[in-house]
Motif scaffolding. Sequence first.
Motif, mmCIF file in Angstrom:
data_model
loop_
_atom_site.group_PDB
_atom_site.id
_atom_site.type_symbol
_atom_site.label_atom_id
_atom_site.label_comp_id
_atom_site.label_asym_id
_atom_site.label_seq_id
_atom_site.Cartn_x
_atom_site.Cartn_y
_atom_site.Cartn_z
ATOM 1 N N GLY A 108 45.388 12.223 -2.411
ATOM 2 C CA GLY A 108 46.270 13.022 -3.536
ATOM 3 C C GLY A 108 47.710 12.924 -3.327
ATOM 4 O O GLY A 108 48.134 13.142 -2.193
ATOM 5 N N ARG A 109 48.229 12.522 -4.481
ATOM 6 C CA ARG A 109 49.982 12.552 -4.506
ATOM 7 C C ARG A 109 50.336 13.370 -5.731
ATOM 8 O O ARG A 109 51.369 13.204 -6.204
ATOM 9 N N ASP A 115 56.805 15.718 -2.262
ATOM 10 C CA ASP A 115 56.600 14.501 -2.580
ATOM 11 C C ASP A 115 55.337 14.244 -2.935
ATOM 12 O O ASP A 115 54.860 13.102 -3.224
ATOM 13 N N GLY A 116 54.639 15.282 -3.550
ATOM 14 C CA GLY A 116 53.296 15.418 -4.000
ATOM 15 C C GLY A 116 52.104 15.138 -3.260
ATOM 16 O O GLY A 116 51.079 15.119 -3.468
ATOM 17 N N THR A 117 52.343 14.979 -1.868
ATOM 18 C CA THR A 117 51.194 14.953 -0.856
ATOM 19 C C THR A 117 50.944 16.366 -0.288
ATOM 20 O O THR A 117 52.084 17.154 -0.196
ATOM 21 N N ALA A 118 49.987 16.673 0.280
ATOM 22 C CA ALA A 118 49.585 18.012 0.622
ATOM 23 C C ALA A 118 50.431 18.236 2.110
ATOM 24 O O ALA A 118 50.631 17.556 2.792
ATOM 25 N N VAL A 119 50.809 19.667 2.210
ATOM 26 C CA VAL A 119 51.545 20.089 3.300
ATOM 27 C C VAL A 119 50.623 20.955 4.145
ATOM 28 O O VAL A 119 49.837 21.789 3.714
ATOM 29 N N SER A 157 54.537 17.246 5.059
ATOM 30 C CA SER A 157 53.678 16.521 4.245
ATOM 31 C C SER A 157 52.847 15.435 4.719
ATOM 32 O O SER A 157 53.253 15.041 5.779
ATOM 33 N N VAL A 158 51.666 15.007 4.070
ATOM 34 C CA VAL A 158 51.226 13.777 4.673
ATOM 35 C C VAL A 158 52.073 12.631 4.776
ATOM 36 O O VAL A 158 52.189 12.027 5.729
ATOM 37 N N ALA A 186 46.962 22.721 -1.535
ATOM 38 C CA ALA A 186 48.160 21.883 -1.642
ATOM 39 C C ALA A 186 48.924 22.277 -0.241
ATOM 40 O O ALA A 186 49.642 21.439 0.139
ATOM 41 N N LYS A 187 48.892 23.490 0.026
ATOM 42 C CA LYS A 187 49.807 23.894 1.034
ATOM 43 C C LYS A 187 49.205 24.980 2.326
ATOM 44 O O LYS A 187 48.707 26.099 1.559
#
Length: 255
Positions: A108-109, A115-119, A157-158, A186-187
């Motif tokens: 997922g982004r 940056d849209g990737t999971a934290v 993030s990833v 997400a986070k």
Amino acid sequence: MRENGVHRLVFSSSCSIYGEAARIPIDEQAPPRPTNPYARSKWVCEQIIADACRQHPELAAYSLRYFNPVGAHPSGLLGEDPRGIPQNVMPYLMQVAIGRLERLSIFGRDYPTADGTAVRDYIHVMDVAQAHRIALERLDEVTGLETLNLGTGVGTSVLELVRAVSATCGKSLPYDIVERRQGDVAKLVADPGAAARKWGWRTTRNLAAMCRDAWRFQLLNPAGFDDDLTRPAAIPTARSLDADAMPRSPAPDHR
Ligand SMILES: O=c1ccn([C@@H]2O[C@H](COP(=O)(O)OP(=O)(O)O[C@H]3O[C@H](CO)[C@@H](O)[C@H](O)[C@H]3O)[C@@H](O)[C@H]2O)c(=O)[nH]1
């Protein structure tokens, strides 16, 4: 517990209990909202332990909610060697770096992150170990079930993790962006304040140290552990581990 005369325990819980938290960083008062079976199983265990402690006041426990433990013992003798294809991002990246896997799939982004990737809040496994030592030393002070976050308070993030691991191993690690993984959020970033106030415990190892120690383990064990644990060489002895790496207090700075 009562039957076996075990009146106190330390339970390994998980930040995944919090699910999609309303506020970041997340403290222990945030309501549990597990979004996958693993998280739910941890939450159910916490409730069972809490019920037992309520019913029998001689029982007490710490529940330590780990955020994302990564890294390895700095000697490179002890580290993460999952069976089969790794499900977690750090061991997967390590196997890409060593050439056992081709590329990482980033799940997922399109998350609501920078940056849209999971934290996630990655924490060095040696910091987790040190917190356990303190928990064991202070188990007598606990009444009922006390829950504490084990995290750094720093979100990564990833994509940031991929960059950090790439910098450590000196090559740019390939990845693809794919669909989100079901049950991911997400986070998840800890408020580690409660453990700091209670124990004076704080993490001392940053992301670079986590990557460096994980990579050292991978370099020393490129194919993972020898599955045949009957061979003496496959078992690290206490003496072969650097005693300085497991201090009581204060903790060393591995930055
Ligand atoms: O191949 C992968 C694997 C993971 N991720 C992402 O990386 C992040 C971290 O994932 P992962 O390493 O699988 O850990 P989590 O799912 O965040 O956490 C689980 O795994 C941790 C490590 O075992 C436990 O501490 C937690 O309690 C448990 O919820 C997530 O955003 C994943 O979507 C990828 O993009 N690709």
